[in-house]
Enzyme design. Structure first.
Site, PDB file in Angstrom:
ATOM      1  CB  CYS A 113      40.609  37.518  48.168  1.00 12.26           C
ATOM      2  SG  CYS A 113      39.062  37.649  47.282  1.00 12.26           S
ATOM      3  CG  HIS A 252      42.477  34.305  46.547  1.00 13.87           C
ATOM      4  ND1 HIS A 252      41.496  33.786  47.365  1.00 13.87           N
ATOM      5  CD2 HIS A 252      41.849  35.119  45.660  1.00 13.87           C
ATOM      6  CE1 HIS A 252      40.334  34.280  46.983  1.00 13.87           C
ATOM      7  NE2 HIS A 252      40.522  35.080  45.954  1.00 13.87           N
ATOM      8  CG  ASN A 282      37.229  33.806  44.973  1.00 15.75           C
ATOM      9  OD1 ASN A 282      37.427  33.856  46.187  1.00 15.75           O
ATOM     10  ND2 ASN A 282      37.560  34.784  44.156  1.00 15.75           N
TER      11      ASN A 282
END
Ligand code: ACO
Length: 327
Positions: A113, A252, A282
């Protein structure tokens, strides 16, 4: 040599939506639980036959158009992904081919990520060498392909998408600096156990569902807040800035409670943090460039604004970029 600026952004999201109600029909979960525990309402899923490179090529075309350049002007491509089309060739090579570009260096980076944040810092340093004039940093993730849709703790979290940025040397200072870090001893908190050289694909790995992502959610949650807060503090301190100087934080999008936890930890208002997790979930490395593109296109970022991007991810990796918006 002056600085390096972001001169264009672009993103691509597949059309198919999976809502929390759809997931209620697949696993023992509820819209109430998912919304309250994560902030996610829906996520996008790639159709069969579409891969990370397809989304990445389209996001890249859109970033080039936004920067007012043709893809043929790009001098290198960095692709951040943990869901490459194949082990090799790299997804960057496949994107290069889809963009019709030849004879430039292109490569993938694996920082989960945090991949886009790592990619921007690497791209900035390549441009600072003076050898290249235009860089493309693209993050593209088909998380649905490594998601176990029988595991309610994970399948509610993930989605697919891609975002990209064109970066260029400039008199102005855009990407001011970054803080990057990692701690491999946390690797077991988030991983994809099979398909690599340790556990190559076999009947056994398929039967044990080892080709799907595994996660220790509660342990990750705590590390994530600490690592993201540390990253914002480090990058701000390096430039002797105060939190008030930051116009917008692009975090994020793993869990709305993590984002709010970071804001609280830093003593910053939660409304300075850009949030789109309710629409997409996500998407690993793709979250930040997609959010940056959205915030910019919505007019939420003005020329001269200071932006901090911040992420944590598998590895574990974490980091932040400090960017002055020059568009
Ligand atoms: N629906 C209903 N109940 C659920 C679900 C679900 N989808 N998932 C878990 N539960 C249950 C659990 O089984 C548990 O039940 P129990 O108390 O009977 O055992 C209960 O809910 C609480 O579970 P927790 O894991 O403690 O729930 P928590 O509040 O920690 O939320 C979550 C779980 C959302 C996973 C959270 O821990 C989190 O977001 N962690 C970080 C995840 C993350 O960021 N991962 C990285 C992303 S992946 C990537 O980066 C590519």
């Amino acid at each position: 040599m002056g600085g390096v600026v972001i001169s264009g952004t672009g993103s691509f999201l597949p059309e198919q939506v999976i809502t929390n109600s759809d997931l209620e029909m697949m696993v023992d979960t509820s819209d109430e639980w998912i919304t309250a525990r994560t902030g996610i309402k829906e996520r996008r899923i790639c159709p069969r036959g579409m891969a990370s490179s397809d989304m990445g090529a389209e996001a890249s075309r859109r970033a080039c158009a936004d920067a007012g350049i043709s893809p043929s002007e790009v001098d290198f491509i960095i692709c951040a992904t943990v869901t490459p089309d194949n082990f090799f060739p790299s997804t960057a090579c496949i994107i290069q081919s889809k963009l019709g570009i030849k004879n430039i260096p292109v490569f993938d980076i694996s920082a989960a990520c945090s991949g886009f944040i790592y990619g921007l810092e690497i791209g900035k340093n390549l441009l600072s060498s003076g050898v290249y004039k235009t860089g493309l940093v693209v993050a593209s993730e088909c998380m649905s392909r490594v998601t176990d849709y029988t595991d309610r703790a994970i399948c509610v979290l993930l989605g697919d998408g891609s975002g990209a940025a064109v970066i260029k040397p400039s008199e102005e200072e855009g990407i001011m600096g970054s803080y990057l870090s990692a701690d491999g001893s946390y690797g077991d908190l988030l991983n994809l156990p099979a398909g690599g050289s340790l556990n190559p694909a076999s009947f056994d790995t398929v039967e044990k569902r080892m080709h799907f992502m595994k996660m220790e959610g509660a342990a990750l949650f705590k590390v994530a807040i600490r690592a993201m807060s540390e990253s914002v503090n480090k990058v701000i301190e390096r430039f002797n800035l105060k939190k008030n100087d930051i116009a917008i934080v692009i975090p994020h999008q793993a869990n709305l409670r993590i984002i709010n936890g970071v804001a609280k930890d830093l003593g910053m208002p939660a409304d300075k943090f850009y949030v789109n997790i309710e629409k997409y979930g996500n998407m690993s490395a793709a979250c930040i460039p997609i959010a940056l593109d959205e915030a910019s296109k919505k007019g939420l970022i003005k020329k001269g604004d200071l932006i901090v991007t911040v992420a944590f991810g598998g590895g574990l990796t974490w980091g932040a970029n400090l960017i002055r918006w020059t568009k």
